[in-house]
Enzyme design. Structure first.
Site, PDB file in Angstrom:
ATOM      1  N   CYS A  94      20.632  22.470   6.089  1.00 26.82           N
ATOM      2  CA  CYS A  94      21.211  21.054   5.529  1.00 26.82           C
ATOM      3  C   CYS A  94      20.513  20.188   6.280  1.00 26.82           C
ATOM      4  CB  CYS A  94      22.658  21.158   5.874  1.00 26.82           C
ATOM      5  SG  CYS A  94      23.508  19.448   5.652  1.00 26.82           S
ATOM      6  N   CYS A 244      23.831  13.666   1.803  1.00 26.27           N
ATOM      7  CA  CYS A 244      23.532  15.130   1.735  1.00 26.27           C
ATOM      8  C   CYS A 244      21.922  14.896   2.119  1.00 26.27           C
ATOM      9  CB  CYS A 244      23.535  15.968   0.474  1.00 26.27           C
ATOM     10  SG  CYS A 244      22.563  17.664   0.191  1.00 26.27           S
TER      11      CYS A 244
END
Length: 310
Positions: A94, A244
């Site tokens: 991530c 994100c």
């Protein structure tokens, strides 16, 4: 060392975020704490747990099989980012999380990282190099690519059906070590109309699912040699999140590709949680790499109680 315990009682944790993408973080240098999917999901539950888009376990690379494999080629990757989505499923990595992970290591006294210093981190998407900046962290996210390179020249490789939008939209699938499918929308009103409480349907869908980004170019697209887009995202295994990092990289890569050869290398991506910087540059491996930059914040620390054990 093989994990042998599922109890988290008494273990210290941190809660952090990068532009609103939030995580529960635990330090388990010896790799002694086994995390079951249902345990991760409970910890990430916003009503019954601590709440988070994901959970990150900090393990010394030598104490986790995926990290041991990385150390053979990258002996400097002392720490491994063991990342889980909010539903308990394992993910490759991530982009926001790796910055928060680095900051967690610093605040826990596990590493020293001054302004300009770099830290090598192992992930399931390979090694990432994190540098501390004046206002956060930047990460060399490695090279990017098309999931379906044979279809990329046409500008799309799939169709995405989204609740709130009348018709399916063409999209382009990008890999950042994890899968993304990017949809270009005409304006911010279309982006606001997308109902991301329901997972978009992608046809054909990448093998292991995909994160779906909805990008709107600014008008003008480029200001002061910086491309600008706004973005919302539905993350695989999580739902809509405020940000994100890998998704911002993918959305910038797709928009830059659509814009043509004159598109800039530097991009500002506005997400609901803030603004992320994305920069494309030649990597030492001869491929084009992507750098992600932005803030990282630890907002709380504590100790797990009995009620949050498996």
């Amino acid at each position: 060392m093989t994990a042998t315990s599922t109890s988290l009682t008494g273990l210290r944790f941190g809660k952090g975020h990068g532009t609103g993408n939030d995580f529960v973080l635990v330090a388990d240098p010896g790799g002694e704490r086994e995390l079951a999917p249902e345990q991760v999901a409970r910890l990430c539950d916003r009503r019954r747990g601590l709440g988070g888009d994901g959970l990150i376990r900090a393990v010394r690379s030598k104490n986790i099989p995926e990290g041991t494999a990385l150390l053979e080629e990258n002996p400097g990757a002392e720490w491994f980012m063991d990342y889980y989505n909010g539903d308990g499923s394992i993910s490759e990595m991530c982009g926001n999380g790796v910055r928060v992970f680095a900051h967690f290591l610093v605040t826990q006294g596990l590493v020293e990282l001054g302004a300009g210093d770099e830290l090598v981190i192992g992930t399931r998407a390979g090694v990432k190099v994190v540098a501390r900046t004046a206002d956060g962290y930047s990460v060399d996210m490695g090279h990017w690519g098309f999931i379906h390179p044979e279809q990329a020249p046409s500008g799309s490789d799939s169709l995405v059906e989204t609740a709130g939008l009348a018709v399916a939209r063409p999209a382009l699938s990008i890999t950042m070590g994890n899968p993304h499918t990017v949809v270009a929308l005409a304006d911010l009103s279309e982006m606001a109309a997308a109902n991301l409480t329901v997972a978009p349907a992608v046809t054909p869908e990448p093998l292991h699912g995909t994160n779906v980004e909805f990008a709107v170019p600014a008008e003008p697209l480029v200001t002061d040699d910086v491309g600008r887009i706004s973005m919302r995202v539905h993350e695989r295994g999580v739902g809509e999140t405020l940000s994100c990092g890998t998704g911002a990289c993918a959305a910038a890569a797709a928009t830059r590709f659509w814009a043509g050869d004159q598109a800039p290398d530097s991009w500002a991506v506005a997400v609901p949680g803030g603004i992320l910087g994305v920069r494309f540059f030649p990597g030492s491996d001869g491929r084009e790499h992507v750098e992600l930059s932005g803030p990282a914040v630890i907002v709380a620390e504590g100790v797990f109680a009995d009620g949050l054990s498996a």
